[in-house]
Write a protein that holds these residues in place. Structure first.
Motif, PDB file in Angstrom:
ATOM      1  N   LYS A  42      -3.810  -5.650 -17.962  1.00 21.71           N
ATOM      2  CA  LYS A  42      -3.440  -4.241 -18.085  1.00 21.71           C
ATOM      3  C   LYS A  42      -3.966  -3.429 -16.908  1.00 21.71           C
ATOM      4  O   LYS A  42      -3.319  -2.483 -16.435  1.00 21.71           O
ATOM      5  CB  LYS A  42      -3.980  -3.669 -19.399  1.00 21.71           C
ATOM      6  CG  LYS A  42      -3.031  -3.815 -20.573  1.00 21.71           C
ATOM      7  CD  LYS A  42      -3.497  -2.982 -21.752  1.00 21.71           C
ATOM      8  CE  LYS A  42      -2.451  -2.990 -22.864  1.00 21.71           C
ATOM      9  NZ  LYS A  42      -2.836  -2.128 -23.998  1.00 21.71           N
ATOM     10  N   ALA A  43      -5.147  -3.792 -16.437  1.00 21.18           N
ATOM     11  CA  ALA A  43      -5.744  -3.068 -15.310  1.00 21.18           C
ATOM     12  C   ALA A  43      -4.897  -3.216 -14.046  1.00 21.18           C
ATOM     13  O   ALA A  43      -4.868  -2.309 -13.198  1.00 21.18           O
ATOM     14  CB  ALA A  43      -7.163  -3.568 -15.056  1.00 21.18           C
ATOM     15  N   VAL A  44      -4.215  -4.363 -13.892  1.00 18.57           N
ATOM     16  CA  VAL A  44      -3.348  -4.568 -12.732  1.00 18.57           C
ATOM     17  C   VAL A  44      -2.211  -3.550 -12.740  1.00 18.57           C
ATOM     18  O   VAL A  44      -1.902  -2.927 -11.721  1.00 18.57           O
ATOM     19  CB  VAL A  44      -2.786  -6.011 -12.729  1.00 18.57           C
ATOM     20  CG1 VAL A  44      -1.755  -6.176 -11.600  1.00 18.57           C
ATOM     21  CG2 VAL A  44      -3.917  -7.024 -12.568  1.00 18.57           C
ATOM     22  N   VAL A  45      -1.598  -3.361 -13.915  1.00 14.62           N
ATOM     23  CA  VAL A  45      -0.518  -2.385 -14.039  1.00 14.62           C
ATOM     24  C   VAL A  45      -1.035  -0.980 -13.738  1.00 14.62           C
ATOM     25  O   VAL A  45      -0.414  -0.216 -12.980  1.00 14.62           O
ATOM     26  CB  VAL A  45       0.094  -2.419 -15.452  1.00 14.62           C
ATOM     27  CG1 VAL A  45       1.174  -1.347 -15.586  1.00 14.62           C
ATOM     28  CG2 VAL A  45       0.676  -3.782 -15.756  1.00 14.62           C
ATOM     29  N   MET A  46      -2.166  -0.645 -14.301  1.00 12.30           N
ATOM     30  CA  MET A  46      -2.719   0.696 -14.120  1.00 12.30           C
ATOM     31  C   MET A  46      -3.013   0.986 -12.655  1.00 12.30           C
ATOM     32  O   MET A  46      -2.712   2.071 -12.148  1.00 12.30           O
ATOM     33  CB  MET A  46      -3.982   0.855 -14.965  1.00 12.30           C
ATOM     34  CG  MET A  46      -3.732   0.839 -16.462  1.00 12.30           C
ATOM     35  SD  MET A  46      -5.259   0.884 -17.429  1.00 12.30           S
ATOM     36  CE  MET A  46      -5.929   2.472 -16.915  1.00 12.30           C
ATOM     37  N   ASP A  49       0.305   1.225 -10.651  1.00  9.19           N
ATOM     38  CA  ASP A  49       0.949   2.507 -10.961  1.00  9.19           C
ATOM     39  C   ASP A  49       0.233   3.654 -10.270  1.00  9.19           C
ATOM     40  O   ASP A  49       0.865   4.586  -9.747  1.00  9.19           O
ATOM     41  CB  ASP A  49       0.960   2.735 -12.471  1.00  9.19           C
ATOM     42  CG  ASP A  49       1.982   1.866 -13.196  1.00  9.19           C
ATOM     43  OD1 ASP A  49       2.774   1.187 -12.512  1.00  9.19           O
ATOM     44  OD2 ASP A  49       1.988   1.874 -14.437  1.00  9.19           O
ATOM     45  N   ASP A  50      -1.097   3.591 -10.253  1.00  8.20           N
ATOM     46  CA  ASP A  50      -1.886   4.677  -9.678  1.00  8.20           C
ATOM     47  C   ASP A  50      -1.783   4.693  -8.152  1.00  8.20           C
ATOM     48  O   ASP A  50      -1.545   5.748  -7.542  1.00  8.20           O
ATOM     49  CB  ASP A  50      -3.348   4.520 -10.114  1.00  8.20           C
ATOM     50  CG  ASP A  50      -4.231   5.630  -9.558  1.00  8.20           C
ATOM     51  OD1 ASP A  50      -3.832   6.809  -9.669  1.00  8.20           O
ATOM     52  OD2 ASP A  50      -5.306   5.328  -9.019  1.00  8.20           O
ATOM     53  N   ILE A  51      -1.954   3.554  -7.529  1.00  8.30           N
ATOM     54  CA  ILE A  51      -1.986   3.489  -6.065  1.00  8.30           C
ATOM     55  C   ILE A  51      -0.607   3.725  -5.461  1.00  8.30           C
ATOM     56  O   ILE A  51      -0.456   4.435  -4.460  1.00  8.30           O
ATOM     57  CB  ILE A  51      -2.561   2.134  -5.609  1.00  8.30           C
ATOM     58  CG1 ILE A  51      -4.067   2.077  -5.909  1.00  8.30           C
ATOM     59  CG2 ILE A  51      -2.313   1.904  -4.121  1.00  8.30           C
ATOM     60  CD1 ILE A  51      -4.698   0.732  -5.622  1.00  8.30           C
ATOM     61  N   TYR A  52       0.417   3.145  -6.090  1.00 12.80           N
ATOM     62  CA  TYR A  52       1.772   3.265  -5.548  1.00 12.80           C
ATOM     63  C   TYR A  52       2.554   4.438  -6.129  1.00 12.80           C
ATOM     64  O   TYR A  52       3.628   4.759  -5.628  1.00 12.80           O
ATOM     65  CB  TYR A  52       2.559   1.983  -5.812  1.00 12.80           C
ATOM     66  CG  TYR A  52       2.268   0.860  -4.844  1.00 12.80           C
ATOM     67  CD1 TYR A  52       2.997   0.718  -3.659  1.00 12.80           C
ATOM     68  CD2 TYR A  52       1.277  -0.086  -5.103  1.00 12.80           C
ATOM     69  CE1 TYR A  52       2.759  -0.322  -2.776  1.00 12.80           C
ATOM     70  CE2 TYR A  52       1.029  -1.137  -4.232  1.00 12.80           C
ATOM     71  CZ  TYR A  52       1.770  -1.247  -3.063  1.00 12.80           C
ATOM     72  OH  TYR A  52       1.516  -2.287  -2.192  1.00 12.80           O
ATOM     73  N   GLY A  53       2.042   5.033  -7.199  1.00 10.63           N
ATOM     74  CA  GLY A  53       2.844   6.029  -7.894  1.00 10.63           C
ATOM     75  C   GLY A  53       4.074   5.374  -8.496  1.00 10.63           C
ATOM     76  O   GLY A  53       5.181   5.917  -8.458  1.00 10.63           O
ATOM     77  N   ALA A  54       3.872   4.180  -9.051  1.00  2.40           N
ATOM     78  CA  ALA A  54       4.985   3.364  -9.508  1.00  2.40           C
ATOM     79  C   ALA A  54       5.676   3.958 -10.727  1.00  2.40           C
ATOM     80  O   ALA A  54       5.031   4.522 -11.608  1.00  2.40           O
ATOM     81  CB  ALA A  54       4.493   1.947  -9.831  1.00  2.40           C
ATOM     82  N   ASP A  55       7.005   3.810 -10.761  1.00  5.83           N
ATOM     83  CA  ASP A  55       7.802   4.198 -11.921  1.00  5.83           C
ATOM     84  C   ASP A  55       8.718   3.027 -12.259  1.00  5.83           C
ATOM     85  O   ASP A  55       8.563   1.914 -11.732  1.00  5.83           O
ATOM     86  CB  ASP A  55       8.600   5.473 -11.645  1.00  5.83           C
ATOM     87  CG  ASP A  55       9.465   5.364 -10.391  1.00  5.83           C
ATOM     88  OD1 ASP A  55       9.682   4.235  -9.895  1.00  5.83           O
ATOM     89  OD2 ASP A  55       9.930   6.400  -9.900  1.00  5.83           O
ATOM     90  N   ASP A  56       9.693   3.257 -13.136  1.00  3.28           N
ATOM     91  CA  ASP A  56      10.578   2.162 -13.551  1.00  3.28           C
ATOM     92  C   ASP A  56      11.366   1.598 -12.376  1.00  3.28           C
ATOM     93  O   ASP A  56      11.566   0.382 -12.283  1.00  3.28           O
ATOM     94  CB  ASP A  56      11.546   2.651 -14.641  1.00  3.28           C
ATOM     95  CG  ASP A  56      10.861   2.884 -15.974  1.00  3.28           C
ATOM     96  OD1 ASP A  56       9.723   2.388 -16.147  1.00  3.28           O
ATOM     97  OD2 ASP A  56      11.438   3.562 -16.837  1.00  3.28           O
ATOM     98  N   VAL A  57      11.814   2.467 -11.479  1.00  2.00           N
ATOM     99  CA  VAL A  57      12.565   2.003 -10.315  1.00  2.00           C
ATOM    100  C   VAL A  57      11.676   1.154  -9.417  1.00  2.00           C
ATOM    101  O   VAL A  57      12.106   0.119  -8.876  1.00  2.00           O
ATOM    102  CB  VAL A  57      13.137   3.199  -9.528  1.00  2.00           C
ATOM    103  CG1 VAL A  57      13.806   2.735  -8.238  1.00  2.00           C
ATOM    104  CG2 VAL A  57      14.129   3.975 -10.393  1.00  2.00           C
ATOM    105  N   TRP A  58      10.425   1.580  -9.256  1.00  2.00           N
ATOM    106  CA  TRP A  58       9.470   0.808  -8.442  1.00  2.00           C
ATOM    107  C   TRP A  58       9.336  -0.600  -9.007  1.00  2.00           C
ATOM    108  O   TRP A  58       9.395  -1.580  -8.266  1.00  2.00           O
ATOM    109  CB  TRP A  58       8.110   1.508  -8.434  1.00  2.00           C
ATOM    110  CG  TRP A  58       7.129   0.921  -7.461  1.00  2.00           C
ATOM    111  CD1 TRP A  58       6.878   1.342  -6.194  1.00  2.00           C
ATOM    112  CD2 TRP A  58       6.250  -0.204  -7.690  1.00  2.00           C
ATOM    113  NE1 TRP A  58       5.900   0.555  -5.610  1.00  2.00           N
ATOM    114  CE2 TRP A  58       5.495  -0.399  -6.506  1.00  2.00           C
ATOM    115  CE3 TRP A  58       6.025  -1.050  -8.771  1.00  2.00           C
ATOM    116  CZ2 TRP A  58       4.556  -1.411  -6.374  1.00  2.00           C
ATOM    117  CZ3 TRP A  58       5.087  -2.079  -8.652  1.00  2.00           C
ATOM    118  CH2 TRP A  58       4.366  -2.249  -7.457  1.00  2.00           C
TER     119      TRP A  58
END
Length: 328
Positions: A42-46, A49-58
């Motif tokens: 879960k920490a990998v996703v977090m 998401d935080d560093i890249y500003g990841a969303d569904d498209v990302w």
């Protein structure tokens, strides 16, 4: 003699209802539970998401998205937390390395955990459904497999000797090949600040660079750049590797080429260009599958670029059940 060449992409696994797209990967990262009852990824996703500003498209374009890094935002945030107070009486020369070392450690740890998780995910993907099998000529055939799975072996009884896993295979004691397609030079251009266009005098330009030079930020930027660049899929090295050269030697005289489930994304095109250069396109019959209208357009563009006459098909039209073929 090899008559049929099959080029297999992720759409082939998806056709067999294997949850192998990158959206599935994110869901797996969030839901994977180890024997201790913990959720280690879960920490990998977090962090992604935080560093890249990841969303569904990302996440949908996960591999390419790894090269879309906002260097300025990341370094500015790190500067707020880790830039040393040089004017302080407590400042020591070693403090200059805290910020770049922090960046290198955070990103290298994240990417290592991400790749470890990716390998675990692929290894645990379920087997595809036999009811989705399609007709393929597995005799006198060779397979270039862009997937990491064993769908060809498990459902079609294709021998391992007849498959070249161009990006590696899950379960082997070797890293899987994945990543973006951006060069170091392309990434480096995004880290460079330039003087305003109003400054044209060479001496003033140099003075601007001198005034804005900061060795701590410069070293940090280099560390970040090195880590992001290291996530590149080195297609050129793959194409010049011994296994790839051996595979290309086997397909020179094929009469039929079937491309199933390939997206024709920019990172795929160097592979396809090399394959085209190693076969006689005037004497080969081409068959390319598509799923969406976008897939069809990209396949059409490929055929037109190389002057290839081929058929576009949907994998559902090739189902064995529809052809009345019985199989286990």
């Amino acid at each position: 003699m090899i008559n049929h060449l099959y080029i297999i992409g992720n759409g082939f696994d998806l056709h067999h209802e294997i949850p192998s797209n990158y959206k599935n990967f994110r869901e797996w990262l969030n839901g994977y539970q180890n024997t201790d009852g913990n959720y280690p990824f879960k920490a990998v996703v977090m962090r992604l998401d935080d560093i890249y500003g990841a969303d569904d498209v990302w996440w949908w374009n996960f591999e390419n998205s790894l090269g879309k890094f906002d260097f300025h935002r990341y370094i500015d945030e790190l500067k707020t937390e880790r830039y040393p107070d040089i004017a302080s009486d407590d400042f020591r020369d070693r403090d200059r390395f805290v910020m770049p070392d922090s960046a290198q450690y955070e990103l290298s740890s994240l990417y290592n955990e991400m790749r470890k998780a990716f390998h675990e995910w692929v290894k645990n993907l379920p087997q595809g459904k036999g009811s989705k099998k399609i007709h393929m000529e597995t005799q006198n055939a060779f397979f270039i497999n862009f997937n990491y799975t064993e769908t060809l072996q498990r459902l079609y009884n294709v021998s391992e000797n007849e498959i070249y896993h161009i990006h590696g295979k899950a379960g082997r004691d070797e890293p899987l090949i994945l990543g973006h397609g951006r060069s170091y030079k392309d990434l480096e251009q995004e880290t460079t600040d330039n003087p305003p266009i109003s400054i044209t005098d060479p001496n003033e330009i140099q003075a601007w660079y001198d005034a804005h030079y900061d060795p701590i930020l410069d070293e940090t930027t280099k560390c970040v750049l090195d880590q992001v660049a290291a996530q590149r899929k080195d297609v050129n090295s793959i194409l010049h590797s011994a296994p790839c050269r051996q595979a290309l030697n086997q397909i020179k005289n094929v009469s039929d080429i079937h491309i199933y489930g390939l997206s024709f994304s920019p990172v795929d095109l160097p592979y396809l260009k090399t394959i085209v250069a190693n076969v006689n396109i005037l004497k080969t019959r081409w068959e390319i599958s598509y799923f969406s209208d976008d897939d069809k357009q990209r396949a059409d563009t490929f055929l037109q670029k190389y002057g290839i006459h081929g058929n576009l098909v949907n994998l559902d039209d090739l189902l064995l059940l529809q052809q009345g073929t019985l199989f286990p």
